[in-house]
Design a protein around this motif. Sequence first.
Motif, mmCIF file in Angstrom:
data_model
loop_
_atom_site.group_PDB
_atom_site.id
_atom_site.type_symbol
_atom_site.label_atom_id
_atom_site.label_comp_id
_atom_site.label_asym_id
_atom_site.label_seq_id
_atom_site.Cartn_x
_atom_site.Cartn_y
_atom_site.Cartn_z
ATOM 1 N N GLU A 74 0.816 -1.214 0.000
ATOM 2 C CA GLU A 74 0.000 0.000 0.000
ATOM 3 C C GLU A 74 0.850 1.266 0.000
ATOM 4 O O GLU A 74 0.473 2.281 -0.592
ATOM 5 C CB GLU A 74 -0.957 0.009 1.202
ATOM 6 N N THR A 75 2.003 1.225 0.663
ATOM 7 C CA THR A 75 2.877 2.393 0.679
ATOM 8 C C THR A 75 3.346 2.730 -0.729
ATOM 9 O O THR A 75 3.346 3.893 -1.155
ATOM 10 C CB THR A 75 4.093 2.145 1.595
ATOM 11 N N LEU A 76 3.740 1.707 -1.465
ATOM 12 C CA LEU A 76 4.176 1.927 -2.841
ATOM 13 C C LEU A 76 3.013 2.386 -3.707
ATOM 14 O O LEU A 76 3.153 3.281 -4.539
ATOM 15 C CB LEU A 76 4.784 0.639 -3.410
ATOM 16 N N ALA A 77 1.856 1.768 -3.516
ATOM 17 C CA ALA A 77 0.685 2.139 -4.318
ATOM 18 C C ALA A 77 0.302 3.595 -4.089
ATOM 19 O O ALA A 77 -0.047 4.321 -5.025
ATOM 20 C CB ALA A 77 -0.481 1.220 -3.991
ATOM 21 N N ASP A 78 0.372 4.038 -2.843
ATOM 22 C CA ASP A 78 -0.007 5.411 -2.524
ATOM 23 C C ASP A 78 0.963 6.426 -3.124
ATOM 24 O O ASP A 78 0.603 7.597 -3.297
ATOM 25 C CB ASP A 78 -0.072 5.604 -1.008
ATOM 26 N N ALA A 79 2.185 5.997 -3.410
ATOM 27 C CA ALA A 79 3.167 6.904 -3.989
ATOM 28 C C ALA A 79 3.020 7.046 -5.499
ATOM 29 O O ALA A 79 3.630 7.934 -6.101
ATOM 30 C CB ALA A 79 4.575 6.428 -3.654
ATOM 31 N N ALA A 80 2.230 6.174 -6.133
ATOM 32 C CA ALA A 80 1.974 6.301 -7.574
ATOM 33 C C ALA A 80 1.052 7.501 -7.822
ATOM 34 O O ALA A 80 0.381 7.993 -6.913
ATOM 35 C CB ALA A 80 1.345 5.018 -8.106
ATOM 36 N N SER A 81 1.019 7.943 -9.059
ATOM 37 C CA SER A 81 0.189 9.106 -9.368
ATOM 38 C C SER A 81 -1.288 8.742 -9.523
ATOM 39 O O SER A 81 -2.154 9.617 -9.500
ATOM 40 C CB SER A 81 0.691 9.781 -10.649
ATOM 41 N N ARG A 82 -1.569 7.444 -9.654
ATOM 42 C CA ARG A 82 -2.950 6.994 -9.831
ATOM 43 C C ARG A 82 -3.071 5.575 -9.287
ATOM 44 O O ARG A 82 -2.177 4.751 -9.501
ATOM 45 C CB ARG A 82 -3.318 7.037 -11.318
#
Length: 232
Positions: free
Chosen positions: A205-213
């Motif tokens: 989730e940490t990585l996902a939240d750092a994506a732009s979408r």
Amino acid sequence: MKKIIELKQVYKDYPQAGTLQTVLHDINLDIYSGEFVAIVGPSGNGKSTLLNLLTGIDHPSQGQVIVNGAELQKLSNEKLTSWRGANIGIVFQFFQLLPALNLLQNIVLPMDFLGRLNKGQRRERAMHLLELVGLADAAERLPSQVSGGQQQRAAIARALANDPPLIVADEPTGNLDAATADSVFDLFAHLRDQGKTLVMVTHNETLADAASRKLEIRSGRIHADSKPVNLV
């Protein structure tokens, strides 16, 4: 802004126990050049199936999959292989480096298949990519002689070999410790800043939240899409 991925009313069925199981239901999706999209959701809900459609590894049962202007299900296997080599870099969870080739040779190989550069230029570009991912001093090592994090960084370099506009990654940090995962994700952020389009399946989730979408898939459907408001 240019659409690089367009899915129109896409369904994917698989035979199971004498019947058809629908894995993806009526997927309509546009992804634009330069986006960094994280695909999230529980296991077994269709995320990897979606990636397989985007890369042409699999075809939809219904609907259209258009990537960088090509309608993938209309391409022959031969044309699809050539198209994929020029248009998509794929990063796998388990690296998929060829064990008998050193890191440099693994990165040269996709360029050999595409045949755009001469032998010297291919080697020069491969060394440049190894420098980009911090592995220039490990160029002559076999995959078994480097760590999992180094193998994944080499796999990212290989995905960039033919300078594709689209990078697709399936759980690229799933087998890495937290610190190594952060360094790999920093590489993806750098690629985004260089104008690449990235689509990444992740449970982190940490990585996902750092994506732009962030795109959430549940029960084979798009459950949520945090599409930026400036995309039209």
